[in-house]
Design an enzyme around this catalytic site. Structure first.
Site, PDB file in Angstrom:
ATOM      1  N   ARG A 174      46.447  43.590  -6.389  1.00 38.87           N
ATOM      2  CA  ARG A 174      45.503  44.405  -7.131  1.00 38.87           C
ATOM      3  C   ARG A 174      46.247  45.113  -8.247  1.00 38.87           C
ATOM      4  O   ARG A 174      47.386  45.550  -8.031  1.00 38.87           O
ATOM      5  CB  ARG A 174      45.013  45.535  -6.208  1.00 38.87           C
ATOM      6  CG  ARG A 174      43.621  45.418  -5.723  1.00 38.87           C
ATOM      7  CD  ARG A 174      43.330  46.677  -4.934  1.00 38.87           C
ATOM      8  NE  ARG A 174      42.813  46.366  -3.626  1.00 38.87           N
ATOM      9  CZ  ARG A 174      42.834  47.205  -2.603  1.00 38.87           C
ATOM     10  NH1 ARG A 174      43.392  48.383  -2.732  1.00 38.87           N
ATOM     11  NH2 ARG A 174      42.314  46.862  -1.469  1.00 38.87           N
ATOM     12  N   ARG A 221       0.812  -1.219   0.000  1.00 41.63           N
ATOM     13  CA  ARG A 221       0.000   0.000   0.000  1.00 41.63           C
ATOM     14  C   ARG A 221       0.845   1.269   0.000  1.00 41.63           C
ATOM     15  O   ARG A 221       0.342   2.358  -0.242  1.00 41.63           O
ATOM     16  CB  ARG A 221      -0.947  -0.005   1.220  1.00 41.63           C
ATOM     17  CG  ARG A 221      -2.055  -1.039   1.114  1.00 41.63           C
ATOM     18  CD  ARG A 221      -2.796  -1.222   2.437  1.00 41.63           C
ATOM     19  NE  ARG A 221      -2.048  -2.084   3.371  1.00 41.63           N
ATOM     20  CZ  ARG A 221      -2.483  -2.417   4.593  1.00 41.63           C
ATOM     21  NH1 ARG A 221      -3.650  -1.957   5.030  1.00 41.63           N
ATOM     22  NH2 ARG A 221      -1.757  -3.197   5.374  1.00 41.63           N
ATOM     23  N   ASN A 239      -7.215  -2.857  17.789  1.00 41.73           N
ATOM     24  CA  ASN A 239      -5.912  -3.467  18.056  1.00 41.73           C
ATOM     25  C   ASN A 239      -4.808  -2.584  17.488  1.00 41.73           C
ATOM     26  O   ASN A 239      -4.785  -2.293  16.293  1.00 41.73           O
ATOM     27  CB  ASN A 239      -5.903  -4.850  17.362  1.00 41.73           C
ATOM     28  CG  ASN A 239      -4.535  -5.490  17.362  1.00 41.73           C
ATOM     29  OD1 ASN A 239      -3.743  -5.270  18.269  1.00 41.73           O
ATOM     30  ND2 ASN A 239      -4.280  -6.301  16.334  1.00 41.73           N
TER      31      ASN A 239
END
Ligand code: UD1
Ligand code: MG
Length: 447
Positions: free
Chosen positions: A427, A19, A173
């Site tokens: 840089r 299922r 149950n």
């Protein structure tokens, strides 16, 4: 009557779970990241039983591995819960005491409920079986408990065989039984599969015991939600919500502040200390530990991370496995950290990536700075000493070490180690063309 009989536990987990519409064995589907069967085992272990046996199906190797170190036995024919318990009996040969039978698809059952069920069986010598019952507004799909006026159980009727009148019974149950080991084999031999499913039902045992004047007692679970069985995907998602809700409540009761509890998702192993505030929409994956008085801002995603006391994380922070965050650390928005140790009071406040890094204390890792940890083949380490200042938009190309107190100028791509208290700048020098923009604008406007 004996209250300290030896205890064995059998968990029925061989069903394919048709299922669920899945290739995985049903009990391997996860709640909060932990397979259902391991939820049951986690509670069972608190009872310290002498034996634990899990009944699995043929070829379910992942399930066998998941239940280790507990023993598993294979049920070759998947012909019912009665047949499943029969398969476990050879492994229990010579065992005297109580056999607690649990279903692997009922993951939220608590240890207190198990104790209540065991105590019900032990209450009198003439009680050979106890059954865990629950009262449900909608009992559809469950076996109905058919009791006499004195509350003793005569029979359990499965949905498929129940008459219209029996279907009205709302005590059902839950699937858990406690059985007197001495009698079980004799009862199991009398099971028949002459029913609507052609299966051997464990639920026929009370009727068989009654023929020997042995009684079955019903123990009603006080919280029916914990004994819900999972048969479909929808059941699984309902249970996930329930488990999440229970965990949120647990954290709130322990002193964690959840501003919008229903939007926070936890893993089964999440640990959080008190005084921590969690804003809305936060996700906890596996293996996350959060200290005390931490502030987690909205929209964070965590897996395998450890966050020290008094730190502030987020909004929009991602901590991946191995993120080891110290105390009073500040991790801001759009920061990703993996496999890195971040020292106390360090700040990674915005837009950064830190991977494979050991960062000391009081480091400032500015906006847009990243560790370049991957060369296309291997990962490499970055080490940053205490008090270092890593400027914005810096690339630290690993392996590289920035020693304590060093400054890295914004925009630098650092490929060589930087000594203590030094400045590293990488840089191009700026070129300045005075008046260039005004001239360019004029030209454009003319054309
Ligand atoms: C079962 C009970 C039902 C109870 C319900 C509670 C029976 C006949 N019915 O129904 O009374 O209300 O649980 O959730 O017992 N399993 C095996 N081998 C098998 C068949 C099943 O090991 O051959 C295992 C499954 O893996 C599962 C558990 O037993 O973990 C229960 O099986 P399932 O098919 O889900 O029974 P239910 O129809 O839910
Ligand atoms: Mg079931």
């Amino acid at each position: 009557m004996s209250t300290n009989n030896p205890l064995a536990v059998v968990i029925l987990a061989a069903g394919k779970g048709t299922r669920m519409k899945s290739d995985k064995p049903k009990v391997m589907h996860e709640l909060m990241g932990l397979p259902m069967v391991n939820w049951v085992l986690r509670s069972v272990e608190q009872l310290s039983p002498e034996r634990v046996i899990v009944v699995i199906g043929e070829g379910m190797d992942d399930l066998r591995a998941a239940v280790k170190p507990h023993e598993s036995v294979v049920q070759l024919s998947q012909d019912g819960t009665g047949s499943a318990i029969k398969c476990a009996m050879p492994a229990l040969q010579g065992f005297e005491g109580d056999v607690l039978v649990l279903l692997g698809d009922t993951p939220l059952i608590s240890v207190e409920t198990m104790r209540g069920l065991i105590a019900a069986r032990r209450a009198s010598d003439n009680t050979g079986i106890s059954v865990l019952g629950m009262r449900l507004d909608n009992p559809t799909g469950y076996g109905r408990l058919l009791m006499d006026d004195s509350g003793m159980l005569n029979d359990i009727r499965e949905e498929k065989e129940a008459s219209a009148e029996e279907k009205l019974v709302d005590i059902v149950n839950s699937g858990a039984f406690c059985l007197n080991a001495a009698s079980v084999n004799g009862w199991l031999d009398k099971l028949s599969n002459d029913n609507a499913s052609g299966e051997y039902y464990i639920t026929d045992l009370p009727k068989i015991a009654a023929q020997e004047n042995i009684k079955t007692k019903v123990f009603i679970a006080t919280n029916s939600e914990e004994v819900m069985g999972c048969n479909t995907r929808l059941n699984l998602s309902d249970m996930e919500q329930l488990a999440q809700q229970n965990t949120r409540d647990k954290f709130i009761n322990s002193g964690v502040i959840l501003q919008d509890p229903s939007s926070v998702y936890f893993h089964h192993d999440t640990q959080i200390s008190s005084g921590t505030i969690i804003e809305p929409s936060v996700y906890f994956g596996a293996n996350v530990k959060v200290g005390a008085n931490v502030h987690i801002k909205a929209f964070c995603h965590f897996e395998g991370a450890d966050i020290g006391d008094n730190s502030v994380v987020g909004p929009f922070a991602r901590l991946r496995p191995g993120a080891d965050i110290g105390e009073e650390v500040r991790i801001g928005n759009f920061v990703e950290i993996k496999k890195s140790k971040i020292g106390n009071r360090s700040k990674i406040s915005h837009l950064g990536y830190v991977g494979d890094c050991t960062m000391g204390e009081d480091v400032n890792f500015s906006c847009g700075a990243i560790t370049v940890n991957y060369d296309g083949f291997d990962k490499h380490q970055t080490v940053i000493g205490n008090g270092a200042m890593v400027g914005s938009n810096v690339n630290l190309v690993a392996p590289v070490t920035i020693e304590k107190g060093a400054f890295i100028a914004a925009g630098s791509t650092i490929t060589t180690d930087v000594p203590e208290d030094a400045l590293s700048v990488e840089r191009g020098r700026a070129k300045l063309l005075k008046g260039w923009a005004a001239k360019y604008r004029k030209e454009k406007q003319r054309s």
